[in-house]
Design a protein around this motif. Structure first.
Motif, PDB file in Angstrom:
ATOM      1  N   ALA A  63      28.008  59.189  51.623  1.00  0.00           N
ATOM      2  CA  ALA A  63      29.407  58.774  51.762  1.00  0.00           C
ATOM      3  C   ALA A  63      30.209  59.807  52.544  1.00  0.00           C
ATOM      4  O   ALA A  63      31.023  59.464  53.409  1.00  0.00           O
ATOM      5  CB  ALA A  63      30.014  58.565  50.372  1.00  0.00           C
ATOM      6  N   LEU A  64      29.962  61.084  52.241  1.00  0.00           N
ATOM      7  CA  LEU A  64      30.685  62.149  52.934  1.00  0.00           C
ATOM      8  C   LEU A  64      30.385  62.152  54.429  1.00  0.00           C
ATOM      9  O   LEU A  64      31.306  62.208  55.268  1.00  0.00           O
ATOM     10  CB  LEU A  64      30.311  63.500  52.323  1.00  0.00           C
ATOM     11  CG  LEU A  64      30.910  64.737  52.996  1.00  0.00           C
ATOM     12  CD1 LEU A  64      32.433  64.711  52.920  1.00  0.00           C
ATOM     13  CD2 LEU A  64      30.361  66.014  52.373  1.00  0.00           C
ATOM     14  N   ILE A  65      29.113  62.085  54.782  1.00  0.00           N
ATOM     15  CA  ILE A  65      28.736  62.102  56.201  1.00  0.00           C
ATOM     16  C   ILE A  65      29.239  60.854  56.918  1.00  0.00           C
ATOM     17  O   ILE A  65      29.663  60.922  58.080  1.00  0.00           O
ATOM     18  CB  ILE A  65      27.204  62.222  56.343  1.00  0.00           C
ATOM     19  CG1 ILE A  65      26.714  63.529  55.714  1.00  0.00           C
ATOM     20  CG2 ILE A  65      26.792  62.169  57.804  1.00  0.00           C
ATOM     21  CD1 ILE A  65      27.303  64.778  56.317  1.00  0.00           C
ATOM     22  N   SER A  66      29.228  59.716  56.245  1.00  0.00           N
ATOM     23  CA  SER A  66      29.727  58.480  56.860  1.00  0.00           C
ATOM     24  C   SER A  66      31.217  58.583  57.153  1.00  0.00           C
ATOM     25  O   SER A  66      31.682  58.197  58.234  1.00  0.00           O
ATOM     26  CB  SER A  66      29.455  57.284  55.930  1.00  0.00           C
ATOM     27  OG  SER A  66      28.067  57.082  55.763  1.00  0.00           O
ATOM     28  N   ALA A  67      31.971  59.117  56.198  1.00  0.00           N
ATOM     29  CA  ALA A  67      33.416  59.266  56.397  1.00  0.00           C
ATOM     30  C   ALA A  67      33.711  60.246  57.529  1.00  0.00           C
ATOM     31  O   ALA A  67      34.590  59.996  58.367  1.00  0.00           O
ATOM     32  CB  ALA A  67      34.067  59.744  55.095  1.00  0.00           C
ATOM     33  N   LEU A  68      32.976  61.356  57.568  1.00  0.00           N
ATOM     34  CA  LEU A  68      33.174  62.337  58.638  1.00  0.00           C
ATOM     35  C   LEU A  68      32.783  61.758  59.996  1.00  0.00           C
ATOM     36  O   LEU A  68      33.440  62.019  61.006  1.00  0.00           O
ATOM     37  CB  LEU A  68      32.352  63.595  58.347  1.00  0.00           C
ATOM     38  CG  LEU A  68      32.806  64.443  57.152  1.00  0.00           C
ATOM     39  CD1 LEU A  68      31.818  65.577  56.899  1.00  0.00           C
ATOM     40  CD2 LEU A  68      34.213  64.990  57.376  1.00  0.00           C
ATOM     41  N   SER A  69      31.725  60.960  60.027  1.00  0.00           N
ATOM     42  CA  SER A  69      31.268  60.363  61.286  1.00  0.00           C
ATOM     43  C   SER A  69      32.295  59.382  61.838  1.00  0.00           C
ATOM     44  O   SER A  69      32.507  59.307  63.056  1.00  0.00           O
ATOM     45  CB  SER A  69      29.930  59.650  61.070  1.00  0.00           C
ATOM     46  OG  SER A  69      28.930  60.566  60.699  1.00  0.00           O
ATOM     47  N   LYS A  70      32.944  58.649  60.959  1.00  0.00           N
ATOM     48  CA  LYS A  70      33.993  57.722  61.405  1.00  0.00           C
ATOM     49  C   LYS A  70      35.132  58.487  62.084  1.00  0.00           C
ATOM     50  O   LYS A  70      35.624  58.090  63.146  1.00  0.00           O
ATOM     51  CB  LYS A  70      34.529  56.931  60.211  1.00  0.00           C
ATOM     52  CG  LYS A  70      35.698  56.024  60.580  1.00  0.00           C
ATOM     53  CD  LYS A  70      36.345  55.425  59.350  1.00  0.00           C
ATOM     54  CE  LYS A  70      37.560  54.586  59.741  1.00  0.00           C
ATOM     55  NZ  LYS A  70      38.259  54.018  58.558  1.00  0.00           N
ATOM     56  N   ASN A  71      35.520  59.598  61.471  1.00  0.00           N
ATOM     57  CA  ASN A  71      36.633  60.380  62.020  1.00  0.00           C
ATOM     58  C   ASN A  71      36.267  61.073  63.328  1.00  0.00           C
ATOM     59  O   ASN A  71      37.143  61.316  64.167  1.00  0.00           O
ATOM     60  CB  ASN A  71      37.087  61.421  60.993  1.00  0.00           C
ATOM     61  CG  ASN A  71      37.709  60.786  59.763  1.00  0.00           C
ATOM     62  OD1 ASN A  71      38.266  59.693  59.833  1.00  0.00           O
ATOM     63  ND2 ASN A  71      37.607  61.470  58.632  1.00  0.00           N
ATOM     64  N   GLU A  72      34.992  61.416  63.490  1.00  0.00           N
ATOM     65  CA  GLU A  72      34.565  62.160  64.667  1.00  0.00           C
ATOM     66  C   GLU A  72      34.036  61.273  65.798  1.00  0.00           C
ATOM     67  O   GLU A  72      33.747  61.783  66.881  1.00  0.00           O
ATOM     68  CB  GLU A  72      33.464  63.159  64.278  1.00  0.00           C
ATOM     69  CG  GLU A  72      33.955  64.317  63.424  1.00  0.00           C
ATOM     70  CD  GLU A  72      34.972  65.185  64.164  1.00  0.00           C
ATOM     71  OE1 GLU A  72      34.774  65.430  65.374  1.00  0.00           O
ATOM     72  OE2 GLU A  72      35.963  65.601  63.531  1.00  0.00           O
ATOM     73  N   PHE A  73      33.915  59.978  65.551  1.00  0.00           N
ATOM     74  CA  PHE A  73      33.265  59.102  66.536  1.00  0.00           C
ATOM     75  C   PHE A  73      33.959  59.152  67.895  1.00  0.00           C
ATOM     76  O   PHE A  73      33.301  59.237  68.938  1.00  0.00           O
ATOM     77  CB  PHE A  73      33.236  57.660  66.022  1.00  0.00           C
ATOM     78  CG  PHE A  73      32.479  56.729  66.929  1.00  0.00           C
ATOM     79  CD1 PHE A  73      31.098  56.610  66.833  1.00  0.00           C
ATOM     80  CD2 PHE A  73      33.140  55.973  67.883  1.00  0.00           C
ATOM     81  CE1 PHE A  73      30.386  55.764  67.666  1.00  0.00           C
ATOM     82  CE2 PHE A  73      32.438  55.110  68.724  1.00  0.00           C
ATOM     83  CZ  PHE A  73      31.052  55.015  68.612  1.00  0.00           C
ATOM     84  N   ASP A  74      35.276  59.108  67.905  1.00  0.00           N
ATOM     85  CA  ASP A  74      36.015  59.098  69.174  1.00  0.00           C
ATOM     86  C   ASP A  74      35.874  60.405  69.945  1.00  0.00           C
ATOM     87  O   ASP A  74      36.109  60.448  71.160  1.00  0.00           O
ATOM     88  CB  ASP A  74      37.499  58.808  68.920  1.00  0.00           C
ATOM     89  CG  ASP A  74      37.723  57.385  68.433  1.00  0.00           C
ATOM     90  OD1 ASP A  74      36.850  56.523  68.702  1.00  0.00           O
ATOM     91  OD2 ASP A  74      38.748  57.138  67.755  1.00  0.00           O
ATOM     92  N   ASN A  75      35.510  61.483  69.247  1.00  0.00           N
ATOM     93  CA  ASN A  75      35.339  62.776  69.908  1.00  0.00           C
ATOM     94  C   ASN A  75      33.917  63.001  70.419  1.00  0.00           C
ATOM     95  O   ASN A  75      33.646  64.020  71.067  1.00  0.00           O
ATOM     96  CB  ASN A  75      35.703  63.912  68.935  1.00  0.00           C
ATOM     97  CG  ASN A  75      37.167  63.859  68.511  1.00  0.00           C
ATOM     98  OD1 ASN A  75      38.035  63.488  69.299  1.00  0.00           O
ATOM     99  ND2 ASN A  75      37.428  64.219  67.262  1.00  0.00           N
ATOM    100  N   MET A  76      33.018  62.073  70.119  1.00  0.00           N
ATOM    101  CA  MET A  76      31.632  62.204  70.565  1.00  0.00           C
ATOM    102  C   MET A  76      31.531  61.929  72.056  1.00  0.00           C
ATOM    103  O   MET A  76      32.361  61.212  72.635  1.00  0.00           O
ATOM    104  CB  MET A  76      30.725  61.201  69.825  1.00  0.00           C
ATOM    105  CG  MET A  76      30.565  61.462  68.354  1.00  0.00           C
ATOM    106  SD  MET A  76      29.455  60.214  67.605  1.00  0.00           S
ATOM    107  CE  MET A  76      29.525  60.679  65.888  1.00  0.00           C
ATOM    108  N   SER A  77      30.499  62.482  72.673  1.00  0.00           N
ATOM    109  CA  SER A  77      30.240  62.186  74.076  1.00  0.00           C
ATOM    110  C   SER A  77      29.772  60.738  74.205  1.00  0.00           C
ATOM    111  O   SER A  77      29.337  60.123  73.217  1.00  0.00           O
ATOM    112  CB  SER A  77      29.160  63.125  74.624  1.00  0.00           C
ATOM    113  OG  SER A  77      27.917  62.883  73.983  1.00  0.00           O
ATOM    114  N   ALA A  78      29.857  60.200  75.407  1.00  0.00           N
ATOM    115  CA  ALA A  78      29.420  58.813  75.637  1.00  0.00           C
ATOM    116  C   ALA A  78      27.941  58.657  75.283  1.00  0.00           C
ATOM    117  O   ALA A  78      27.530  57.622  74.734  1.00  0.00           O
ATOM    118  CB  ALA A  78      29.661  58.433  77.090  1.00  0.00           C
TER     119      ALA A  78
END
Length: 256
Positions: free
Chosen positions: A36-51
């Motif tokens: 759950a923690l990693i999923s929540a963090l991944s949602k918040n960081e998705f827009d900052n990921m490279s293409a």
């Protein structure tokens, strides 16, 4: 003693030992919490990921991030199921009651594996649905191609980890020695071999790295693994079979 009686006896042993029950409970809790923690963090960081990273983003596999710690609890469970009898001296009584050592060992493994499978599947489905809920618009659906296979695979992976640990514990007999080998193997040696370019091809064929492929839906862009999800699970099954066979052969040859 009939096989059905041996199976009932092994079930009684497992459920009557508090440490095994707590270990399985811990496997569920840590897998869900970390996933759950990693999923929540991944949602918040998705827009900052490279293409490139966004193209390789695997929401299903992200929700299984907690399996890293969940497998730790499953290793402990598998070791305790076997080695508790050696550490308490009850193994002599058990083998006196069930002289056929193959029946004794495989009944123990069958009962523990079935319990691990039930817990593993329940944990896998729960962590998937919780993780996808937290991923929001980046989530996957259980009906998407490969997702149901990955979720079932998560439960199978946890079960195989437990059975592999049972095989190793049968060979080594000591809980401390078994955990002292299995923990570094899965959490240190495997990661080093899998992440160093010179040994990466060796690491790909270790049980945890091969088996975890079953939980992947999206293949990374630079992935060169020579097998697919089911091939990886097959490699893990071979490791498990070798560990159980080794435990059986040693159990037959030596005294309790």
């Amino acid at each position: 003693m009939a096989v059905s009686q041996v199976v009932r006896s092994e079930w009684t042993k497992i459920r009557s030992v508090a440490s095994t029950v707590w270990t399985l409970s811990l496997a569920v809790v840590v897998t869900l919490a970390l996933g759950a923690l990693i999923s929540a963090l991944s949602k918040n960081e998705f827009d900052n990921m490279s293409a490139r990273d966004q193209l390789s983003f695997d929401p299903t596999f992200v929700s299984f991030a907690g399996m890293t710690l969940g497998q730790l609890a499953m290793i402990v469970f598998g070791v305790l199921v076997v080695s508790n009898e050696y550490s308490t001296g009850m193994i002599r009584t058990s083998l006196a009651a069930v002289p056929r050592r193959g029946t004794f060992l495989f009944s123990k493994i069958a009962v523990a594996a079935l319990l691990a499978l039930v817990v593993g599947l329940a944990t896998s489905f729960a962590t998937f649905f919780l993780g996808q809920a937290l991923l929001g618009s980046h989530r996957a659906s259980i009906g998407d191609p490969g997702v149901l296979r990955a979720v079932f695979g998560g439960g199978l992976y946890m079960t195989l980890i437990a059975v592999f640990s049972m095989g190793v514990a049968t060979m080594l007999r000591s809980p401390m020695l078994s955990l002292g080998i299995l923990m570094p193997f899965f959490f240190l040696i495997s990661n080093i071999l899998g992440n160093v370019s010179a040994t990466k091809r060796i690491g790909q064929f270790l049980p945890d790295q091969a088996g975890s492929r079953i939980m992947q839906v999206v293949t990374p862009l630079d992935d060169d693994t020579p097998y697919g999800p089911w091939g990886g699970l097959g490699i893990m099954v071979l490791w498990v079979a070798a560990a159980v066979l080794g435990g059986y052969l040693l159990l037959r040859k030596r005294d309790a």
